[in-house]
Structures are given as structure tokens and as C-alpha cells.
Design a protein around this motif. Structure first.
Motif, PDB file in Angstrom:
ATOM      1  N   UNK A  59       0.790  -1.225   0.000  1.00  0.00           N
ATOM      2  CA  UNK A  59       0.000   0.000   0.000  1.00  0.00           C
ATOM      3  C   UNK A  59       0.819   1.270   0.000  1.00  0.00           C
ATOM      4  N   UNK A  60       2.131   1.166  -0.134  1.00  0.00           N
ATOM      5  CA  UNK A  60       2.977   2.359  -0.161  1.00  0.00           C
ATOM      6  C   UNK A  60       2.987   2.951  -1.572  1.00  0.00           C
ATOM      7  N   UNK A  61       2.813   4.250  -1.653  1.00  0.00           N
ATOM      8  CA  UNK A  61       2.848   4.925  -2.950  1.00  0.00           C
ATOM      9  C   UNK A  61       4.282   4.959  -3.458  1.00  0.00           C
ATOM     10  N   UNK A  62       4.495   4.473  -4.681  1.00  0.00           N
ATOM     11  CA  UNK A  62       5.853   4.411  -5.205  1.00  0.00           C
ATOM     12  C   UNK A  62       6.040   5.243  -6.468  1.00  0.00           C
ATOM     13  N   UNK A  63       4.953   5.683  -7.097  1.00  0.00           N
ATOM     14  CA  UNK A  63       5.083   6.496  -8.297  1.00  0.00           C
ATOM     15  C   UNK A  63       3.822   7.330  -8.477  1.00  0.00           C
ATOM     16  N   UNK A  64       4.008   8.569  -8.881  1.00  0.00           N
ATOM     17  CA  UNK A  64       2.885   9.462  -9.154  1.00  0.00           C
ATOM     18  C   UNK A  64       3.308  10.411 -10.268  1.00  0.00           C
ATOM     19  N   UNK A  65       2.416  10.606 -11.204  1.00  0.00           N
ATOM     20  CA  UNK A  65       2.721  11.506 -12.314  1.00  0.00           C
ATOM     21  C   UNK A  65       1.437  12.214 -12.721  1.00  0.00           C
ATOM     22  N   UNK A  66       1.510  13.533 -12.856  1.00  0.00           N
ATOM     23  CA  UNK A  66       0.346  14.326 -13.281  1.00  0.00           C
ATOM     24  C   UNK A  66       0.727  15.159 -14.495  1.00  0.00           C
ATOM     25  N   UNK A  67      -0.220  15.326 -15.403  1.00  0.00           N
ATOM     26  CA  UNK A  67       0.008  16.174 -16.567  1.00  0.00           C
ATOM     27  C   UNK A  67      -1.277  16.907 -16.906  1.00  0.00           C
ATOM     28  N   UNK A  68      -1.133  18.055 -17.524  1.00  0.00           N
ATOM     29  CA  UNK A  68      -2.284  18.888 -17.863  1.00  0.00           C
ATOM     30  C   UNK A  68      -2.423  18.976 -19.384  1.00  0.00           C
ATOM     31  N   UNK A  69      -3.663  18.949 -19.849  1.00  0.00           N
ATOM     32  CA  UNK A  69      -3.978  19.127 -21.263  1.00  0.00           C
ATOM     33  C   UNK A  69      -5.017  20.224 -21.394  1.00  0.00           C
ATOM     34  N   UNK A  70      -4.819  21.135 -22.336  1.00  0.00           N
ATOM     35  CA  UNK A  70      -5.759  22.225 -22.569  1.00  0.00           C
ATOM     36  C   UNK A  70      -6.370  22.096 -23.954  1.00  0.00           C
ATOM     37  N   UNK A  71      -7.678  22.351 -24.051  1.00  0.00           N
ATOM     38  CA  UNK A  71      -8.398  22.289 -25.321  1.00  0.00           C
ATOM     39  C   UNK A  71      -8.984  23.662 -25.607  1.00  0.00           C
ATOM     40  N   UNK A  72      -8.698  24.200 -26.774  1.00  0.00           N
ATOM     41  CA  UNK A  72      -9.328  25.465 -27.173  1.00  0.00           C
ATOM     42  C   UNK A  72     -10.774  25.176 -27.559  1.00  0.00           C
ATOM     43  N   UNK A  73     -11.685  25.932 -27.022  1.00  0.00           N
ATOM     44  CA  UNK A  73     -13.107  25.697 -27.244  1.00  0.00           C
ATOM     45  C   UNK A  73     -13.679  26.711 -28.228  1.00  0.00           C
ATOM     46  N   UNK A  74     -14.904  26.446 -28.645  1.00  0.00           N
ATOM     47  CA  UNK A  74     -15.601  27.325 -29.591  1.00  0.00           C
ATOM     48  C   UNK A  74     -16.983  27.626 -29.037  1.00  0.00           C
ATOM     49  N   UNK A  75     -17.391  28.881 -29.044  1.00  0.00           N
ATOM     50  CA  UNK A  75     -18.651  29.262 -28.383  1.00  0.00           C
ATOM     51  C   UNK A  75     -19.886  28.576 -28.935  1.00  0.00           C
ATOM     52  N   UNK A  76     -19.896  28.218 -30.218  1.00  0.00           N
ATOM     53  CA  UNK A  76     -21.105  27.660 -30.813  1.00  0.00           C
ATOM     54  C   UNK A  76     -20.856  26.273 -31.388  1.00  0.00           C
ATOM     55  N   UNK A  77     -20.105  25.475 -30.671  1.00  0.00           N
ATOM     56  CA  UNK A  77     -19.777  24.126 -31.135  1.00  0.00           C
ATOM     57  C   UNK A  77     -20.175  23.097 -30.090  1.00  0.00           C
ATOM     58  N   UNK A  78     -21.414  23.240 -29.576  1.00  0.00           N
ATOM     59  CA  UNK A  78     -21.837  22.376 -28.467  1.00  0.00           C
ATOM     60  C   UNK A  78     -21.859  20.910 -28.851  1.00  0.00           C
TER      61      UNK A  78
END
Length: 259
Positions: A59-78
Motif C-alpha cells: 500500500x505504499x505509494x511508489x510512483x505518481x505523475x500528473x500532466x495537464x492538457x488544454x483544449x481550445x473551445x468554440x462558443x457555438x460548437x456544443x
């Protein structure tokens, strides 16, 4: 039921490869979708944070990795969907681990979570092979691609879902291939695709209770590597299959040792 629409549908796949020095290279692939309609009062980007965590048997944590992804959105593309596909790579010694992956959309609280057990194999003790990586596409490596593996670009498909009749690109690696009597690092690859269940029966088949033989595809080929290690990619043929779930089995035989 998710009445508040807080859940993000996500698929996760994990493959381990030989990393050298007694370690495995572990790839955690995550795929999810987002509508391109921006949230009210926010910037024209949606930002997602994907976190992968591994624990050992105690139960010991041995690895952790986080990454961020950004998406450009469009106002009228629901009705439009943007697909986010990322890969986190870490090194771990052979063993059995518990792992979890979470995806969170910043500012909204929407999330996805998946957890499973992962077995990292010891790939140093003789002829061995990596896990199978099912792909969207396998092609020549491209400049700047995060999915390059040596001379190839292997774009993963964590969902493992394909259209009926579509060939399935499969990537894996073989290690410690011996030298045969001709001085070559020769090996044989055999694969089979089998349905989990029989073909859906029509009314007549149900009335007569006629059993249909399970259809499966088998293929094999011989290969010669430039050295003791090699990369392999095949396209499993599925043109004759019906919609459903299938199992892919691959075996590699070292022609020198017959192992």
C-alpha cells in the motif's frame, strides 16, 4: 445515474516494456472526450489534469505523475467533441502493483477515475516479450510526436474499440532472441483473434438451438532481428467478424532455443 453530468467517459490502458537495468518502462495511456462549448465565464480553454498513481503490495505509494492538457473551445460548437489522448511513462521494477488514474476538468469538478492491478514482468531472464499495445495507427516516426518509439510512431487506442471489418494495429517488443545455426536472431510470431461469444443467432437458430462453430483468425510469420531485441507490429485481420468482444493472443518462439 449522473444527473449532474459530472462524469467524464474515459478509457485507460497500461503496457510494460523492457526498460533496461532490471526496470520496466510502463506506459499509461488515457483517452477521453470533451465538448468544445466553453464554460460560462471562463477562458476559451478547457484544462484537464490526468494523474496516475502506483502503489506496491503493502500500500505504499511508489510512483505518481500528473500532466495537464488544454483544449481550445468554440462558443457555438456544443455538438462537437474534442478527443484528448495522452501518455504518461514511468519506470518500475518487476512486480505487481495497484494503480489508479483520474481525470479532472478544472473549474467544473467533472472527473473520471479508473483503478486496476498491473503486473510488470521480469524481461531480463531469457527470451521474453512486452505487453501488447493496441493502436489507432502505426507509422514512421514523426518529428515532435509524443508517441514515437524508435523508428515508429505508435498512437495508442486505450478503448480497444474498432469498427467491424477494420484491421487492428498491434505493437509489441521481443527481447533476448538467441542466435540460430546460421548466425541469425530468428523468431516466429503467431497470433489468433477469438470471439468471446458465438455469433448472435437469428430466430431460426434460437428455435432449432443450432450451435455455430466459433470463428477465429490465425496467422504466423517468421522474422529476423538485427540484434537480440526487436520491435514487431502487425495488423490483425477482422473482416469476417461480427460486432462483439474478441480476445487477441500472441506467441513468440525463439527459433534457436525453441522457447
Amino acid at each position: 445515474f449522473d444527473y449532474a453530468d459530472m462524469h467524464i467517459a474515459a478509457a485507460v490502458s497500461v503496457q510494460s516494456f523492457r526498460g533496461g537495468d532490471g526496470l520496466d518502462r510502463v506506459d499509461v495511456n488515457t483517452e477521453f472526450h470533451s465538448t468544445m462549448l466553453p464554460l460560462v465565464g471562463t477562458s476559451p480553454f478547457r484544462r484537464f489534469v490526468t494523474t496516475s498513481v502506483f502503489w506496491d503490495r503493502n500500500g505504499a505509494e511508489i510512483a505518481r505523475h500528473a500532466r495537464a492538457d488544454s483544449i481550445r473551445t468554440r462558443p457555438f460548437a456544443a455538438d462537437s467533441l474534442a478527443t484528448v489522448l495522452n501518455q504518461v511513462t514511468m519506470t518500475l521494477p518487476p512486480g505487481t502493483y495497484r494503480m489508479a488514474v483520474s481525470v479532472e476538468e478544472e473549474g467544473s469538478g467533472r472527473f473520471a477515475a479508473a483503478r486496476r492491478h498491473v503486473l510488470c514482468h521480469d524481461m531480463e531472464g531469457g527470451v521474453s516479450m512486452s505487453d501488447l499495445a493496441l493502436a489507432r495507427e502505426i507509422d514512421a516516426a514523426r518529428d515532435g510526436s509524443p508517441f514515437n518509439r524508435g523508428p515508429l510512431e505508435v498512437v495508442p487506442r486505450p478503448s480497444a474499440r474498432y469498427r467491424v471489418g477494420q484491421s487492428v494495429p498491434v505493437y509489441f517488443e521481443v527481447y533476448h532472441v538467441g542466435v540460430d545455426e546460421t548466425g541469425a536472431h530468428a523468431y516466429t510470431v503467431e497470433y489468433a483473434v477469438k470471439p468471446r461469444h458465438g455469433r448472435p443467432r437469428g430466430l431460426w437458430g434460437k428455435l432449432t438451438r443450432r450451435r455455430e462453430e466459433l470463428l477465429q483468425v490465425r496467422s504466423s510469420f517468421d522474422a529476423v532481428a538485427n540484434g537480440p531485441h526487436d520491435v514487431v507490429h502487425v495488423r490483425a485481420v477482422t473482416q469476417t467478424f461480427w460486432p462483439g468482444e474478441y480476445v487477441l493472443e500472441v506467441a513468440v518462439t525463439d527459433r534457436a532455443s525453441k522457447e
